[in-house]
Write a protein that holds these residues in place. Structure first.
Motif, PDB file in Angstrom:
ATOM      1  N   ALA A  38     129.701 -18.894   1.757  1.00  0.00           N
ATOM      2  CA  ALA A  38     128.243 -18.921   1.637  1.00  0.00           C
ATOM      3  C   ALA A  38     127.791 -20.239   1.028  1.00  0.00           C
ATOM      4  CB  ALA A  38     127.763 -17.751   0.781  1.00  0.00           C
ATOM      5  N   ASP A  39     126.555 -20.628   1.323  1.00  0.00           N
ATOM      6  CA  ASP A  39     126.002 -21.876   0.809  1.00  0.00           C
ATOM      7  C   ASP A  39     125.068 -21.663  -0.374  1.00  0.00           C
ATOM      8  OD1 ASP A  39     126.698 -24.252   2.853  1.00  0.00           O
ATOM      9  OD2 ASP A  39     126.494 -22.379   3.958  1.00  0.00           O
ATOM     10  N   ASP A  40     124.488 -20.469  -0.491  1.00  0.00           N
ATOM     11  CA  ASP A  40     123.602 -20.205  -1.622  1.00  0.00           C
ATOM     12  C   ASP A  40     123.402 -18.696  -1.733  1.00  0.00           C
ATOM     13  OD1 ASP A  40     121.974 -20.647  -3.784  1.00  0.00           O
ATOM     14  OD2 ASP A  40     120.575 -21.966  -2.752  1.00  0.00           O
ATOM     15  N   TYR A  41     122.741 -18.286  -2.820  1.00  0.00           N
ATOM     16  CA  TYR A  41     122.541 -16.889  -3.169  1.00  0.00           C
ATOM     17  C   TYR A  41     121.142 -16.723  -3.733  1.00  0.00           C
ATOM     18  CZ  TYR A  41     126.052 -13.153  -3.521  1.00  0.00           C
ATOM     19  OH  TYR A  41     126.860 -12.076  -3.273  1.00  0.00           O
ATOM     20  N   VAL A  42     120.415 -15.697  -3.305  1.00  0.00           N
ATOM     21  CA  VAL A  42     119.110 -15.375  -3.886  1.00  0.00           C
ATOM     22  C   VAL A  42     119.115 -13.898  -4.242  1.00  0.00           C
ATOM     23  CG1 VAL A  42     116.637 -15.158  -3.445  1.00  0.00           C
ATOM     24  CG2 VAL A  42     117.860 -17.185  -2.661  1.00  0.00           C
ATOM     25  N   THR A  43     118.700 -13.589  -5.462  1.00  0.00           N
ATOM     26  CA  THR A  43     118.722 -12.219  -5.957  1.00  0.00           C
ATOM     27  C   THR A  43     117.372 -11.538  -5.734  1.00  0.00           C
ATOM     28  OG1 THR A  43     120.298 -12.873  -7.677  1.00  0.00           O
ATOM     29  CG2 THR A  43     119.166 -10.782  -7.984  1.00  0.00           C
ATOM     30  N   LYS A  44     117.406 -10.298  -5.223  1.00  0.00           N
ATOM     31  CA  LYS A  44     116.192  -9.490  -5.072  1.00  0.00           C
ATOM     32  C   LYS A  44     115.784  -8.929  -6.431  1.00  0.00           C
ATOM     33  CE  LYS A  44     117.536  -7.839  -0.448  1.00  0.00           C
ATOM     34  NZ  LYS A  44     117.857  -6.617   0.333  1.00  0.00           N
ATOM     35  N   PRO A  45     114.484  -8.781  -6.701  1.00  0.00           N
ATOM     36  CA  PRO A  45     113.351  -9.276  -5.904  1.00  0.00           C
ATOM     37  C   PRO A  45     113.267 -10.800  -5.997  1.00  0.00           C
ATOM     38  CG  PRO A  45     112.569  -8.398  -7.978  1.00  0.00           C
ATOM     39  CD  PRO A  45     114.035  -8.103  -7.934  1.00  0.00           C
ATOM     40  N   PHE A  46     112.856 -11.421  -4.911  1.00  0.00           N
ATOM     41  CA  PHE A  46     112.849 -12.877  -4.862  1.00  0.00           C
ATOM     42  C   PHE A  46     111.459 -13.393  -4.498  1.00  0.00           C
ATOM     43  CE2 PHE A  46     114.063 -11.177  -0.741  1.00  0.00           C
ATOM     44  CZ  PHE A  46     113.182 -11.812   0.120  1.00  0.00           C
ATOM     45  N   SER A  47     111.243 -14.648  -4.805  1.00  0.00           N
ATOM     46  CA  SER A  47     110.011 -15.321  -4.415  1.00  0.00           C
ATOM     47  C   SER A  47     110.183 -15.881  -3.003  1.00  0.00           C
ATOM     48  CB  SER A  47     109.713 -16.468  -5.392  1.00  0.00           C
ATOM     49  OG  SER A  47     108.845 -17.412  -4.799  1.00  0.00           O
ATOM     50  N   PRO A  48     109.343 -15.482  -2.045  1.00  0.00           N
ATOM     51  CA  PRO A  48     109.456 -16.041  -0.691  1.00  0.00           C
ATOM     52  C   PRO A  48     109.391 -17.568  -0.686  1.00  0.00           C
ATOM     53  CG  PRO A  48     108.004 -14.135  -0.675  1.00  0.00           C
ATOM     54  CD  PRO A  48     108.299 -14.441  -2.117  1.00  0.00           C
ATOM     55  N   ARG A  49     108.565 -18.132  -1.571  1.00  0.00           N
ATOM     56  CA  ARG A  49     108.455 -19.600  -1.640  1.00  0.00           C
ATOM     57  C   ARG A  49     109.784 -20.210  -2.069  1.00  0.00           C
ATOM     58  NH1 ARG A  49     107.009 -23.442  -5.496  1.00  0.00           N
ATOM     59  NH2 ARG A  49     105.978 -25.286  -4.620  1.00  0.00           N
ATOM     60  N   GLU A  50     110.423 -19.599  -3.083  1.00  0.00           N
ATOM     61  CA  GLU A  50     111.713 -20.121  -3.522  1.00  0.00           C
ATOM     62  C   GLU A  50     112.747 -20.004  -2.408  1.00  0.00           C
ATOM     63  OE1 GLU A  50     115.318 -19.378  -6.756  1.00  0.00           O
ATOM     64  OE2 GLU A  50     113.582 -18.041  -6.740  1.00  0.00           O
ATOM     65  N   LEU A  51     112.725 -18.882  -1.688  1.00  0.00           N
ATOM     66  CA  LEU A  51     113.672 -18.692  -0.590  1.00  0.00           C
ATOM     67  C   LEU A  51     113.514 -19.786   0.453  1.00  0.00           C
ATOM     68  CD1 LEU A  51     115.842 -16.940   0.792  1.00  0.00           C
ATOM     69  CD2 LEU A  51     113.971 -15.652   1.859  1.00  0.00           C
ATOM     70  N   VAL A  52     112.264 -20.089   0.804  1.00  0.00           N
ATOM     71  CA  VAL A  52     112.017 -21.151   1.785  1.00  0.00           C
ATOM     72  C   VAL A  52     112.539 -22.494   1.277  1.00  0.00           C
ATOM     73  CG1 VAL A  52     110.214 -22.511   2.921  1.00  0.00           C
ATOM     74  CG2 VAL A  52     110.050 -20.011   2.872  1.00  0.00           C
ATOM     75  N   LEU A  53     112.321 -22.784  -0.003  1.00  0.00           N
ATOM     76  CA  LEU A  53     112.810 -24.048  -0.577  1.00  0.00           C
ATOM     77  C   LEU A  53     114.333 -24.107  -0.553  1.00  0.00           C
ATOM     78  CD1 LEU A  53     110.395 -24.444  -3.640  1.00  0.00           C
ATOM     79  CD2 LEU A  53     110.380 -25.754  -1.505  1.00  0.00           C
ATOM     80  N   ARG A  54     114.983 -22.986  -0.854  1.00  0.00           N
ATOM     81  CA  ARG A  54     116.442 -22.947  -0.815  1.00  0.00           C
ATOM     82  C   ARG A  54     116.945 -23.209   0.610  1.00  0.00           C
ATOM     83  NH1 ARG A  54     119.268 -19.941  -4.892  1.00  0.00           N
ATOM     84  NH2 ARG A  54     118.050 -20.004  -6.813  1.00  0.00           N
TER      85      ARG A  54
END
Length: 231
Positions: free
Chosen positions: A96-112
């Protein structure tokens, strides 16, 4: 060409939130509700990045990532409901290249996602080499001797950083900052997972000295020469 992002999650509400955020950011979207659907979607057309939920029934995200890695080095970003470093390390070890934990910010997800896509696209028209290692930044390709070294976007970024300064020892914190864009949620164990992946892939091609660890200092590029009797 607009990058195509494959969203894989068994929760249609999550898929909807991610889809809206990605489309607002000008990215293309493909959806799948489970791991098998994700593999089918990848077979139907090119995908530039996979957003992959860990906690899916039948084939979970880790199993799906293993299956994806068997056929592709496409970047993978995990979505998880657990903020557990063990799970994160396992994910990175699977490629994997990165990890985002729920609940997440859609804006942060897009930036990642944009950061991963940016790492995957070479911006310099140069080919770099050291020993038998050659990295083509234009083609985002790496070889050892005459053999392809298949790397994820983050693994490619890590190896490119080392190749930029061959012979120099790079501090681990500096490596994390350069490879991950200052993402403070990523730890030294995450970097270790990517280093292990690179070493394992290079070793499978007969190269056991691609990355050296200087204890208490950092990392540096090795000689990148093939071991005796490897061919």
């Amino acid at each position: 060409m607009t990058p195509a992002i494959l969203i894989v999650d068994d929760d249609p509400a999550i898929r909807g939130v991610v889809r809206v955020a990605l489309e607002k950011a000008g990215l293309g979207v493909v959806e799948a509700k489970d791991g098998r659907g994700a593999l089918d979607a990848m077979g139907r057309g090119p995908v530039d990045l996979v957003v992959l939920d860990v906690g899916m029934p039948d084939m979970d995200g880790f199993a799906c990532c293993r299956a994806i890695r068997a056929i592709s080095d496409v970047p993978v970003l995990f979505l998880t409901a657990q903020d557990d470093e063990i799970d994160r390390v396992l994910g990175f070890e699977l490629g994997a290249d990165d990890y985002v934990t729920k609940p997440f910010s859609p804006r942060e997800l897009v930036l990642r996602i944009k950061a991963i896509l940016g790492r995957g696209r070479a911006t310099q028209d140069r080919v770099r080499s050291h020993g038998d290692l050659v990295i083509d930044l234009d083609r985002h390709a790496s070889t050892l001797g005459d053999q392809m070294l298949e790397l994820t976007a983050t693994e490619f970024a890590v190896l490119t950083i080392l190749l930029t300064r061959p012979g120099s020892v790079i501090d681990r914190n500096m490596m994390i900052n350069e490879a991950y864009g200052g993402n403070s949620s990523l730890s030294g164990r995450t970097l270790d997972s990517h280093i292990r992946n690179i070493r394992a892939k290079a070793s499978a091609l007969g190269y056991v000295d691609v990355i050296e660890t200087v204890r208490g200092v950092g990392l540096r590029l090795g000689r990148c020469t093939i071991g005796p009797g490897a061919r």
